[in-house]
Write a protein that holds these residues in place. Structure first.
Motif, mmCIF file in Angstrom:
data_model
loop_
_atom_site.group_PDB
_atom_site.id
_atom_site.type_symbol
_atom_site.label_atom_id
_atom_site.label_comp_id
_atom_site.label_asym_id
_atom_site.label_seq_id
_atom_site.Cartn_x
_atom_site.Cartn_y
_atom_site.Cartn_z
ATOM 1 N N TYR A 1 35.229 35.520 0.574
ATOM 2 C CA TYR A 1 36.705 35.049 0.097
ATOM 3 C C TYR A 1 37.561 35.508 1.239
ATOM 4 C CZ TYR A 1 41.185 35.698 -2.335
ATOM 5 O OH TYR A 1 42.305 35.267 -2.625
ATOM 6 N N TYR A 2 38.265 34.728 1.788
ATOM 7 C CA TYR A 2 39.280 34.991 2.844
ATOM 8 C C TYR A 2 40.668 34.667 2.421
ATOM 9 C CZ TYR A 2 34.957 35.224 5.607
ATOM 10 O OH TYR A 2 33.615 35.457 6.146
ATOM 11 N N ILE B 1 30.056 34.357 -2.853
ATOM 12 C CA ILE B 1 30.373 33.901 -1.477
ATOM 13 C C ILE B 1 31.505 34.736 -0.925
ATOM 14 C CG2 ILE B 1 29.206 31.718 -1.759
ATOM 15 C CD1 ILE B 1 31.683 30.310 -1.770
ATOM 16 N N SER C 1 34.991 32.926 -5.688
ATOM 17 C CA SER C 1 34.025 33.525 -4.867
ATOM 18 C C SER C 1 33.214 34.457 -5.358
ATOM 19 C CB SER C 1 34.963 34.298 -3.556
ATOM 20 O OG SER C 1 35.687 35.136 -4.000
ATOM 21 N N GLU C 2 33.689 35.294 -6.343
ATOM 22 C CA GLU C 2 32.813 36.245 -6.962
ATOM 23 C C GLU C 2 31.713 35.450 -7.775
ATOM 24 O OE1 GLU C 2 36.337 39.536 -7.177
ATOM 25 O OE2 GLU C 2 35.605 38.712 -9.184
ATOM 26 N N ASP D 1 29.008 30.564 3.736
ATOM 27 C CA ASP D 1 29.758 30.013 2.651
ATOM 28 C C ASP D 1 30.876 30.632 2.284
ATOM 29 O OD1 ASP D 1 27.317 28.466 2.584
ATOM 30 O OD2 ASP D 1 26.819 28.972 0.458
ATOM 31 N N CYS D 2 32.242 29.973 1.992
ATOM 32 C CA CYS D 2 33.151 30.819 1.581
ATOM 33 C C CYS D 2 34.272 30.272 1.067
ATOM 34 C CB CYS D 2 33.728 31.401 3.001
ATOM 35 S SG CYS D 2 34.171 30.080 4.204
ATOM 36 N N VAL D 3 35.359 30.960 0.358
ATOM 37 C CA VAL D 3 36.462 30.544 -0.386
ATOM 38 C C VAL D 3 37.672 30.892 0.353
ATOM 39 C CG1 VAL D 3 38.131 30.537 -2.257
ATOM 40 C CG2 VAL D 3 35.511 30.362 -2.590
ATOM 41 N N GLY E 1 40.870 31.469 -6.631
ATOM 42 C CA GLY E 1 39.870 31.769 -5.333
ATOM 43 C C GLY E 1 39.074 32.949 -5.328
ATOM 44 N N ARG E 2 39.755 34.196 -5.682
ATOM 45 C CA ARG E 2 38.854 35.298 -5.707
ATOM 46 C C ARG E 2 37.867 35.267 -6.900
ATOM 47 N NH1 ARG E 2 39.590 39.525 -8.591
ATOM 48 N NH2 ARG E 2 41.562 38.819 -9.388
#
Lengths: 201, 201
Positions: free
Chosen positions: A30-31, A28, A23-24, A100-102, A19-20
């Motif tokens: 990353y939570y 976008i 997002s990179e 936008d996010c992961v 996930g990290r």
């Protein structure tokens, strides 16, 4: 509508790293742990306590009836779990509205279903999950394979119960995901750029 | 070692289209109906009959014991099913030895496990499988959604029994695949080029 990517993952499968990196790659937000910190801030509960709550399905207090009449009993631990879950759901929705996010874990695929997130599930066979856990273990920790396997199984069982309690769906059922990725024989940083291409606008 | 890609798929999920497009994208061989033709040629059984055999798990004849002693009974239908399966396994192994290829269905992921194939499973929700079946139905065929659902469920049940009989594994279990792709909300020809990138040498 923002582009939302949710990641469900088995313990030790590298889902968080996936996930990290994703997002990179996509540039976008990353939570992950940020959600715990924000719940803690809003509820004035310690991060450690919030973490322990969001890792367990609340236990329904017994008895739920006395004699022949049913009536709701108030159980502070159960109530607090529900409050934390509701706060978590609210925060996740706010994050998804912002950009936008992961988002990793936390039933985000279910909470954000109306945003039509791209839902990824990351999993692996037990052997590679044990290997990954061993690599990430704190220095000096010397658990046997059997002990690690017990830890992994217990953690995934908790996740399954938690997910099923709040969503009513079976945890890890591939029908609840757009793509399921087995990391047993892959190098996560090599596959992330390819998966990112599925998600480029 | 050749690059082998096996595709397991739910009926109506577009797995066959996925496999064909993937082989075109990668410029490698594609095997599906060719396997049936080759079994038919080698065994002198009709393609239609071979097709019916490879779609069903053989039924073990009863009784398997008479009185108190166990001994194998010879059942020609059962024997023929096993012969066809063995021939199929031999042909699939030969194809995998010959060149890079995509093989759809037929327990190829299991038969070729020593070649370490990249194993894809294609699936979808019932609604989109019904839609896809309707689009591909012969002109004039007017089945209701309920009838189509029954057909799809029956076909997948057959595939599951067949796969489990020959491999001992649960059909569609994501642990037996490297990646599982849900085609419910995707256009297959758009995702194939991306998945192909995972497989480029």
């Amino acid at each position: 509508m923002n582009r939302i990517i949710t990641i469900g993952r088995e313990f030790g499968s590298g889902g968080r790293e996936f996930g990290r990196r994703l997002s990179e790659e996509l540039g976008i937000a990353y939570y992950d742990q940020e959600i715990i910190s924000e719940i803690s801030r809003r509820t004035s509960l310690s991060e450690h306590y919030v973490q322990s709550i969001v890792e367990h399905r609340p236990v329904l207090p017994y008895p739920i009836h006395i004699g022949t009449s049913f009536y709701p009993t108030v159980n502070p631990v159960f109530e607090q779990s529900m409050t934390v879950y509701q706060e978590q759901a609210r925060i996740i929705s706010e994050m998804a509205m912002k950009s936008d996010c992961v988002i990793v874990g936390r039933c985000a695929d279910y909470i954000l279903k109306d945003c039509k997130p791209f839902r990824i599930f990351v999993y692996a066979d037990m052997e590679s999950k044990i290997r990954r856990c061993r690599e990430k273990a704190p220095e000096g920790e010397k658990l046997t394979d059997k002990e690690l396997k017990q830890q992994i199984t217990a953690m995934d069982k908790r996740r399954a119960k938690y997910y099923e309690f709040y969503t009513g769906h079976k945890w890890g059922d591939k029908l609840n995901f757009d793509i399921c990725i087995n990391t047993s024989h892959t190098v996560i940083k090599e596959i992330v750029p390819v998966v990112a291409k599925l998600l480029e606008k």
